[in-house]
Scaffold this motif. Structure first.
Motif, short mmCIF file in Angstrom:
data_model
loop_
_atom_site.label_atom_id
_atom_site.label_comp_id
_atom_site.label_asym_id
_atom_site.label_seq_id
_atom_site.Cartn_x
_atom_site.Cartn_y
_atom_site.Cartn_z
N VAL A 162 -27.59 -58.39 -24.33
CA VAL A 162 -28.82 -57.88 -23.71
C VAL A 162 -29.42 -56.78 -24.59
O VAL A 162 -28.74 -55.81 -24.92
CB VAL A 162 -28.54 -57.32 -22.30
N ASP A 163 -30.68 -56.95 -24.96
CA ASP A 163 -31.40 -55.93 -25.71
C ASP A 163 -31.90 -54.91 -24.69
O ASP A 163 -32.75 -55.21 -23.85
CB ASP A 163 -32.58 -56.57 -26.45
N LEU A 164 -31.36 -53.69 -24.76
CA LEU A 164 -31.72 -52.68 -23.76
C LEU A 164 -33.20 -52.31 -23.81
O LEU A 164 -33.79 -51.94 -22.79
CB LEU A 164 -30.86 -51.43 -23.94
N SER A 165 -33.83 -52.46 -24.98
CA SER A 165 -35.27 -52.18 -25.07
C SER A 165 -36.07 -53.20 -24.27
O SER A 165 -37.01 -52.84 -23.54
CB SER A 165 -35.72 -52.17 -26.53
N LEU A 166 -35.69 -54.47 -24.38
CA LEU A 166 -36.38 -55.50 -23.60
C LEU A 166 -36.11 -55.32 -22.11
O LEU A 166 -37.01 -55.49 -21.28
CB LEU A 166 -35.94 -56.89 -24.06
#
Length: 313
Positions: A162-166
């Motif tokens: 999981v990309d935390l920014s997205l």
């Protein structure tokens, strides 16, 4: 990491393990397919589907890891008081099923309490509601009918696929519907630790994985008890109202109990932590293990995700 030849159990087969930090899942997949890496630990479901070739194995298993949003009523940067009503409004403004679909889809599940699914007391919690109208009503009662701005700093990294920014862009979109404007600030993990443990961060997103199979570590870490890591990060020194004395009592009773009795008490602790609305768990991603077919001993572990001492060629 070098092998300890005096290790008391079976000696590890590999003389060393090299760990390389990479920016995203695509970069990890490229390293794996090019032969620069033997194992990739942060492959997301979409990237996994694109990986082909008989020399790469993909395994997906349910994990005890989860990703959560956290609030700090005592953070110095807060523009408005994060009262229980405001925190409840923020929780109600999170469209968790949509967040799950946006980030990992069917490769994971929602989680309501900061206790892993499958740990003692970690099951049977109600799904957290999504209610924009009620959230707006609570904000209006708290004097914020027009909303407010909020700083949201978090580690700019990819974790468990999981990309935390997205993820935080989706949270930002959700909360905009209840007139809360998030100022997203992805920062290096070291900077995040310094800020969250210093002046605090009004809202953040981060992850947690177990250190051992046992629920006490979650109450130790997430409960609003004096001196707990997240009580400190929530600013309990500046805002003692975040403390929840019930959790300390339940914790003590659970440690003195065993079996089903202990599980019931851990579940009660989970219910109290949900009511605190300091830790807002979102998703528990499946773990995707991607590795070269000649690597043996790759398996998921509740203590460390990947037991390095068991790896061999």
């Amino acid at each position: 990491l070098a092998r300890n030849d005096k290790y008391w159990r079976t000696a590890p087969a590999l003389s060393e393990v090299v760990i390389r930090q990479t920016k995203d899942a695509v970069a990890q997949a490229q390293m794996l397919q090019s032969g620069t890496a033997d194992i990739a630990m942060q492959i997301d479901p979409d990237t996994a589907k694109t990986m082909t070739g008989s020399d790469v194995k993909i395994e997906t298993v349910p994990s005890y890891n989860f990703i959560y949003v956290a609030l700090s009523p005592g953070a110095k940067a807060n523009k408005v008081p994060l009262t229980p009503e405001v925190r409840e409004a923020i929780s109600l403004g999170l469209d968790r099923p949509s967040i799950l679909d946006f980030t990992i889809g069917s490769e994971g599940q929602l989680i309501s309490a900061p206790i892993p699914l499958g740990f003692p007391g970690g099951s049977g919690f109600e799904a957290q509601p999504y209610d924009v109208a009620k959230a707006k009503e609570l904000l209006a009662k708290a004097g914020h009918a027009d909303g407010f701005e909020m700083e949201a700093a978090f580690p700019g990294m990819n974790v468990y696929g999981v990309d935390l920014s997205l993820l935080m862009q989706k949270v930002q979109q959700d909360l905009a519907k209840i007139n809360i404007k998030l100022d997203l600030q992805p920062i290096p993990f070291a900077n995040w630790r310094e800020r969250v443990n210093g002046d605090g961060i009004p809202m953040t997103a981060v992850f947690y994985a177990p250190d051992y199979y046992g629920t006490s570590q979650y109450v130790d870490y997430f409960a609003m008890t004096k001196g707990s890591p997240w009580a400190r990060r929530a600013g309990a020194v500046r805002d003692p109202s975040v403390l929840n004395p019930k959790e300390a009592d339940i914790y003590k009773a659970a440690l003195a109990a065993s079996g089903d009795e202990a599980a019931k008490l851990w579940h009660q602790a989970g219910e109290e932590m949900i009511k605190d609305r300091i830790i807002l768990p979102l998703i528990s991603p499946n773990l995707i293990l991607a590795y070269k077919s000649d690597v043996k001993g790759v398996r998921y572990s509740a203590c460390c995700n990947l037991p390095l001492a068991e790896l061999s060629h």
